[in-house]
Design an enzyme around this catalytic site. Structure first.
Site, mmCIF file in Angstrom:
data_model
loop_
_atom_site.group_PDB
_atom_site.id
_atom_site.type_symbol
_atom_site.label_atom_id
_atom_site.label_comp_id
_atom_site.label_asym_id
_atom_site.label_seq_id
_atom_site.Cartn_x
_atom_site.Cartn_y
_atom_site.Cartn_z
ATOM 1 N N HIS A 135 0.747 -1.294 0.011
ATOM 2 C CA HIS A 135 0.066 -0.054 0.051
ATOM 3 C C HIS A 135 1.048 1.481 0.067
ATOM 4 O O HIS A 135 0.232 2.287 -0.121
ATOM 5 C CB HIS A 135 -1.015 0.172 1.474
ATOM 6 C CG HIS A 135 -0.248 0.032 2.509
ATOM 7 N ND1 HIS A 135 0.597 -0.980 3.028
ATOM 8 C CD2 HIS A 135 0.077 1.310 3.375
ATOM 9 C CE1 HIS A 135 1.140 -0.389 4.108
ATOM 10 N NE2 HIS A 135 0.860 0.863 4.232
ATOM 11 N N ARG B 236 2.628 4.692 -0.502
ATOM 12 C CA ARG B 236 2.718 5.407 -1.524
ATOM 13 C C ARG B 236 4.106 5.515 -2.644
ATOM 14 O O ARG B 236 3.875 5.953 -3.764
ATOM 15 C CB ARG B 236 2.794 7.220 -0.911
ATOM 16 C CG ARG B 236 1.481 7.435 -0.318
ATOM 17 C CD ARG B 236 1.588 8.799 0.527
ATOM 18 N NE ARG B 236 0.128 8.950 0.962
ATOM 19 C CZ ARG B 236 -0.707 9.721 0.601
ATOM 20 N NH1 ARG B 236 -0.527 10.380 -0.493
ATOM 21 N NH2 ARG B 236 -1.731 9.987 1.406
ATOM 22 N N HIS C 260 -5.804 -2.723 0.753
ATOM 23 C CA HIS C 260 -5.847 -1.263 1.469
ATOM 24 C C HIS C 260 -7.107 -0.445 0.813
ATOM 25 O O HIS C 260 -7.270 -0.776 -0.569
ATOM 26 C CB HIS C 260 -4.689 -0.623 1.156
ATOM 27 C CG HIS C 260 -4.428 0.453 1.960
ATOM 28 N ND1 HIS C 260 -5.031 1.834 1.686
ATOM 29 C CD2 HIS C 260 -3.678 0.743 3.243
ATOM 30 C CE1 HIS C 260 -4.843 2.698 2.747
ATOM 31 N NE2 HIS C 260 -3.990 2.195 3.542
#
Length: 381
Positions: free
Chosen positions: A210, A212, A243
């Site tokens: 998940h 970034r 997620h």
């Protein structure tokens, strides 16, 4: 003598898992009034942890909004914390780790001239954009904090090299304390597919992805690798609690939907995740917390990142950096799925992250700081 008012501030699921046992430990001390303030940076996933640990926050800022940005999270945390600090008048504020809530909570405490204790201090990659924004959050909190609760000696050495010499404690990681209360052999999952998985006859792979910094091509590579692993290993059942991020959801569905031995499920509560981890064969993750939790349960971990701020587990042999290239991930997973010696070498390595006494050490350190107890001994792996 009045009780010390110690406010614990957190807002995401991983923070809550690691702070919940500490909030309870502080509440058990006769010289401490334990105050819990949540920002709800991640509303749904946070609430599931609060329910597991039976925690009711004293203050809930409820900041989460659709399509929130790092700027809106930070700004809403700061303004919300103003009222919480003015009302509760804490003697110290505890923040955890490296989220936007962590940074904003520490900054708000500084603006109000309240001392800060940083739980899980001293983690570093020395790349300010990886993990993003976590690496810079943790470095900024270091500049503000007064007490530093380092999970490992390596974390303390990082801080010493940066010129931090006072208020350092090696405590172990509070997540090991949390595991002692959540993992049970008779646990029954609320997600029914998890009760029906053939844990004895198949190799269950637990996946999370998940971060970034993995958005874009790295995540496409990871999902493609997972699909290849599932296709080429008939004895594997791959479980991926996806997620809630729309970016992650779209990438996972695009690459993994429709495969018989791949189970894309909703995010799990802390107790379900811990018990699934205890029963699985192998963990593939870009999460920070799972790199600490899985070794405590004897599960090898392949880290789906280019670097890790948790090198202790790599050095101990419980974790390997798989990176974000498709071929590397497939090859490393294949080795652990087909070579029993390679698997056992990782599964039986020593966990460097704690002995389940981190919360006790942190509470003792806080009391010592305020002149109300003896300085605790450091954790040594």
């Amino acid at each position: 003598m009045e009780k010390l008012r110690i406010m614990s501030v957190f807002g995401t699921r991983p923070e809550a898992i690691k702070m919940a046992p500490l909030v309870k430990e502080l509440a058990a001390r006769r010289d401490i009034e334990s105050i819990c303030c949540v920002t709800a940076q991640h509303r749904q996933m946070l609430d599931s942890v609060l329910e597991v640990f039976r925690l009711t926050p004293d203050r809930d800022l409820d900041i989460m909004t659709p399509s929130q940005t790092l700027s809106t999270i930070t700004a809403k945390c700061l303004t919300g914390m103003d009222g919480a600090i003015d009302e509760m008048k804490p003697d110290m504020i505890l923040v955890h780790g490296d989220t936007s809530t962590t940074f904003a909570g520490a900054l708000s405490a500084f603006y109000h001239k309240v001392p800060v204790g940083h739980v899980e201090a001293g983690l570093r990659t020395y790349d300010k954009y990886s993990p993003y924004p976590e690496e810079m959050n943790r470095k900024l909190v270091t500049a503000i904090a007064d007490l530093y609760f380092c999970p490992t000696e390596n974390n303390r050495q990082n801080l010493l090299r940066e010129g931090v010499t006072e208020g350092l404690f090696v405590t172990g990681n509070t997540v090991i304390d949390a595991l002692q209360t959540t993992v049970r052999p008779d646990f029954v999952f609320t997600t029914d597919i998890l009760n029906r998985l053939p844990y004895g006859s198949k190799k269950v792979l637990l996946v999370t992805c998940h971060r970034r910094e993995n958005y874009g091509q790295p995540m496409e590579n990871i999902m493609s690798a997972l699909a290849e692993i599932a296709r080429t290993h008939g004895d594997v059942e791959l479980v991926y609690p996806v997620h809630l991020s729309p970016v992650v959801q779209a990438c996972a569905r695009r690459n993994l939907d429709g495969m018989d031995n791949v189970h894309l499920i909703d995010p799990l509560g802390a107790d379900e995740m811990h018990n699934l981890m205890a029963r699985c064969h192998l963990v593939l993750t870009d999460s920070g917390g799972l790199q600490e939790e899985a070794p405590a349960l004897g599960k090898p971990v392949l880290v789906l990142r280019r670097e890790t701020e948790r090198p202790e587990a790599v050095e101990a042999g419980t974790v390997k950096l798989a990176g974000v290239e498709r071929g590397d991930i497939v090859d490393m997973a294949h080795t652990l799925l087909t070579d029993p010696a390679a698997y056992q070498a990782m599964a039986h390595a020593v966990n460097p992250y704690g002995d389940g006494q981190a919360c006790r050490r942190i509470a003792d350190a806080i009391l010592w700081h305020f002149g109300r107890g003896e300085k605790p001994e450091d954790f040594r792996a």
